[in-house]
Write a protein that holds these residues in place. Structure first.
Motif, PDB file in Angstrom:
ATOM      1  N   ALA A  96       0.833  -1.208   0.000  1.00  0.00           N
ATOM      2  CA  ALA A  96       0.000   0.000   0.000  1.00  0.00           C
ATOM      3  C   ALA A  96       0.865   1.256   0.000  1.00  0.00           C
ATOM      4  N   ASP A 101      -4.028   4.095   2.805  1.00  0.00           N
ATOM      5  CA  ASP A 101      -4.219   2.990   1.875  1.00  0.00           C
ATOM      6  C   ASP A 101      -3.981   1.658   2.586  1.00  0.00           C
ATOM      7  N   ARG A 102      -2.946   1.595   3.420  1.00  0.00           N
ATOM      8  CA  ARG A 102      -2.637   0.369   4.153  1.00  0.00           C
ATOM      9  C   ARG A 102      -3.797   0.002   5.092  1.00  0.00           C
ATOM     10  N   ARG A 105      -6.741  -1.284   3.117  1.00  0.00           N
ATOM     11  CA  ARG A 105      -6.522  -2.662   2.668  1.00  0.00           C
ATOM     12  C   ARG A 105      -6.716  -3.642   3.821  1.00  0.00           C
TER      13      ARG A 105
END
Length: 137
Positions: A96, A101-102, A105
């Motif tokens: 990511a 974003d991480r 996810r």
């Protein structure tokens, strides 16, 4: 696949195309019998069955150089589906770009990946998993 199909779900699987290679499967089996270490994920039980599932469109063979998990994730995301797997996709999460974003996810994996086990030959999906609802349903 059968368990979900019997309950009215559409199913599709993704796997590296080298799993359909009879010669590769035979060589890996010979190596295992000779006492060499071969990952269980490299030893298909029934190549003929896998080929039939590919012919029926139930399994899609991914290019050998590609990361097959990416196909599973992308397909599930684009079709409002989920993935039946014991993989937590840590490598996908780590790719990511940035913290948000991480975290996004990680959340997707928590809500869209159903773990499972077998009791003898009986498939048991995680009873705590809630199938994601499609928008508008």
């Amino acid at each position: 696949m059968q368990w979900y199909q019997e309950r009215g779900h559409n199913t599709i699987g993704f796997m590296p195309d080298y799993m359909l290679d009879w010669e590769n499967a035979t060589n890996n089996t010979r190596m295992k019998r000779a006492g060499l270490e071969v990952a269980a994920s490299k030893l298909p039980d029934d190549v003929g069955l896998l080929e039939r599932l590919v012919d029926e469109g139930l399994i899609i063979a991914t290019p050998p150089q590609d990361y097959d998990d990416s196909y599973s994730i992308a397909y599930a995301k684009s079709h409002g589906g989920f993935v039946v797997t014991n993989d937590r996709f840590k490598d996908w999460v780590e790719k990511a770009q940035g913290y948000e974003d991480r975290e996004s996810r990680k959340q997707w994996v928590r809500t869209h990946c159903c773990s499972y086990t077998f009791v003898n030959d009986e498939f048991i999906p995680n009873p705590d998993f809630k199938i994601p609802r499609l928008p508008g349903s």
